[in-house]
Write a protein that holds these residues in place. Structure first.
Motif, PDB file in Angstrom:
ATOM      1  N   ASP A  57       0.865  -1.186   0.000  1.00 43.48           N
ATOM      2  CA  ASP A  57       0.000   0.000   0.000  1.00 43.48           C
ATOM      3  C   ASP A  57       0.897   1.231   0.000  1.00 43.48           C
ATOM      4  N   ASP A  58       0.567   2.220  -0.817  1.00 46.66           N
ATOM      5  CA  ASP A  58       1.417   3.413  -0.887  1.00 46.66           C
ATOM      6  C   ASP A  58       1.114   4.414   0.225  1.00 46.66           C
ATOM      7  N   ASP A  59       0.077   4.162   1.024  1.00 45.39           N
ATOM      8  CA  ASP A  59      -0.232   5.015   2.173  1.00 45.39           C
ATOM      9  C   ASP A  59       0.652   4.567   3.340  1.00 45.39           C
ATOM     10  N   CYS A  98      -0.064   1.938   6.419  1.00 47.49           N
ATOM     11  CA  CYS A  98       0.743   0.714   6.508  1.00 47.49           C
ATOM     12  C   CYS A  98       1.347   0.552   7.895  1.00 47.49           C
ATOM     13  N   HIS A 128       5.462  -0.563  -0.826  1.00 48.14           N
ATOM     14  CA  HIS A 128       4.593   0.538  -1.212  1.00 48.14           C
ATOM     15  C   HIS A 128       4.285   0.596  -2.704  1.00 48.14           C
ATOM     16  N   ASP A 150      -3.360  -3.118  -1.882  1.00 47.96           N
ATOM     17  CA  ASP A 150      -4.144  -1.919  -2.166  1.00 47.96           C
ATOM     18  C   ASP A 150      -4.391  -1.809  -3.667  1.00 47.96           C
ATOM     19  N   MET A 185      -2.258   2.156  -6.379  1.00 41.72           N
ATOM     20  CA  MET A 185      -0.855   2.403  -6.081  1.00 41.72           C
ATOM     21  C   MET A 185      -0.193   3.015  -7.313  1.00 41.72           C
ATOM     22  N   GLY A 214      -2.745  -2.142  -7.992  1.00 40.60           N
ATOM     23  CA  GLY A 214      -3.024  -3.396  -7.312  1.00 40.60           C
ATOM     24  C   GLY A 214      -3.678  -4.436  -8.194  1.00 40.60           C
ATOM     25  N   SER A 223      -9.325  -1.057  -0.905  1.00 43.06           N
ATOM     26  CA  SER A 223      -9.545   0.038  -1.839  1.00 43.06           C
ATOM     27  C   SER A 223     -10.349   1.143  -1.192  1.00 43.06           C
ATOM     28  N   LYS A 258     -11.655   0.758   2.194  1.00 44.50           N
ATOM     29  CA  LYS A 258     -11.015   1.669   3.136  1.00 44.50           C
ATOM     30  C   LYS A 258     -11.916   2.890   3.330  1.00 44.50           C
TER      31      LYS A 258
END
Length: 229
Positions: A8-10, A14, A32, A54, A57, A62, A81, A103
Motif C-alpha cells: 500500500d502506498d499510504d 501501513c 509501497h 491496495d 498504487m 493493485g 480500496s 477503506k
C-alpha cells in the motif's frame, strides 16, 4: 508465525496496520508498490502466507499486480480500496482476490479477515473426495477433473470443496460465504457469485466433464452432474 505482506502506498496506514497485526502475533512486511510486492513473492525466504494489496498504487496498480501474481501463486489475497463501489469489488474478485475490504477499515476487521483466510488456507485431516470426474485433495488444496488440475484460488477451492461435500444439495450463499471466506454474508455482497462464475468457467474448460454448478433462484447453488465415488 504466519507472514503477512502489506502492499500500500499510504505509509501512515501501513504503519498503523503493521503495528496492530504484529501485536496480534503476525509477522508483517510492508512495501509501497506492486513491483516490490512481486519481488517479495519471487524470494522463497521472504514469501508471505497472505498478501494485503491496495488497489490504487503508483506505477503498477493493485489490480495489475494481482493479475500477475495469480499466474504463479495461490496464496490468499485480500484487496483494499478507498473506492468501495460494488463494481470495483467484482473486478478484484474476478481477477482472483479471495476477499475485498473497503477503506477506511478497522484494523480489527482486517485482522478477522486475515485470520479467516489463513484458517481456510490450511485444510487438515480431510480425506480425498471424488465426485464424478472431480477429485479433491483438501490437504494439498488441489482439484482435478479427469486428472487435469484446475488452477484455483484458495476461496475457489474451498467453495468447490463445500459444494462437493454436499453434492446434489442446494447450499445457500450465507453458508458458502462462511465456508469460503470465513465471514458472514453482507448486504449486496456478490463475492460468492463472482467466485462461482470463475469456477463455472474453469470447470467448463476441463475436458469431458458433466459437472456443473447450478443456481437455484433465491436459494443458493448446487453441484450437479456427478456421483460420489
Amino acid at each position: 508465525m504466519p507472514r503477512i505482506l502489506i502492499a500500500d502506498d499510504d505509509r501512515e496506514l501501513c504503519g498503523l496496520l503493521a503495528e496492530y497485526l504484529r501485536r496480534e502475533g503476525l509477522q508483517v512486511d510492508v512495501v509501497h508498490d506492486g513491483a516490490s510486492a512481486l519481488a517479495y513473492l519471487r524470494d522463497p525466504a521472504m514469501r508471505p502466507d497472505l498478501v494485503i494489496l491496495d488497489v490504487m498504487m503508483p506505477g503498477q496498480n493493485g489490480l495489475d499486480t494481482l493479475r500477475e501474481l495469480r499466474l504463479q501463486h495461490r496464496l490468499p489475497v485480500i484487496m483494499l480500496s478507498a473506492r468501495g463501489e460494488p463494481v470495483d469489488r467484482v473486478v478484484g474478485l474476478e481477477l482472483g482476490a479471495d476477499d475485498y475490504l473497503a477503506k477506511p477499515c478497522l484494523p480489527r476487521e482486517l485482522l478477522a479477515r486475515v485470520r479467516a483466510q489463513l484458517r481456510r488456507h490450511t485444510v487438515e485431516g480431510a480425506a480425498t473426495l471424488t465426485i464424478g470426474q472431480l477429485r479433491l485433495l483438501p490437504g494439498e488444496r488441489r482439484a482435478y477433473v479427469n486428472e487435469q488440475e484446475l488452477s484455483l484460488t484458495g476461496a475457489e477451492f474451498l467453495l468447490l470443496l463445500t459444494l462437493a461435500q454436499r453434492a446434489g444439495e442446494v447450499i445457500d450463499k450465507a453458508t458458502l460465504t462462511r465456508a469460503a471466506l470465513g465471514r458472514e454474508l453482507e448486504r449486496f455482497d456478490r463475492s460468492v457469485d463472482v467466485h462461482v462464475s470463475r469456477l463455472r468457467h474453469k470447470l467448463a474448460e476441463a475436458e469431458e466433464t458433466s459437472l456443473r454448478i447450478e443456481s437455484v433462484r433465491g436459494a443458493g447453488y448446487v453441484l450437479a452432474g456427478g456421483a460420489r465415488a
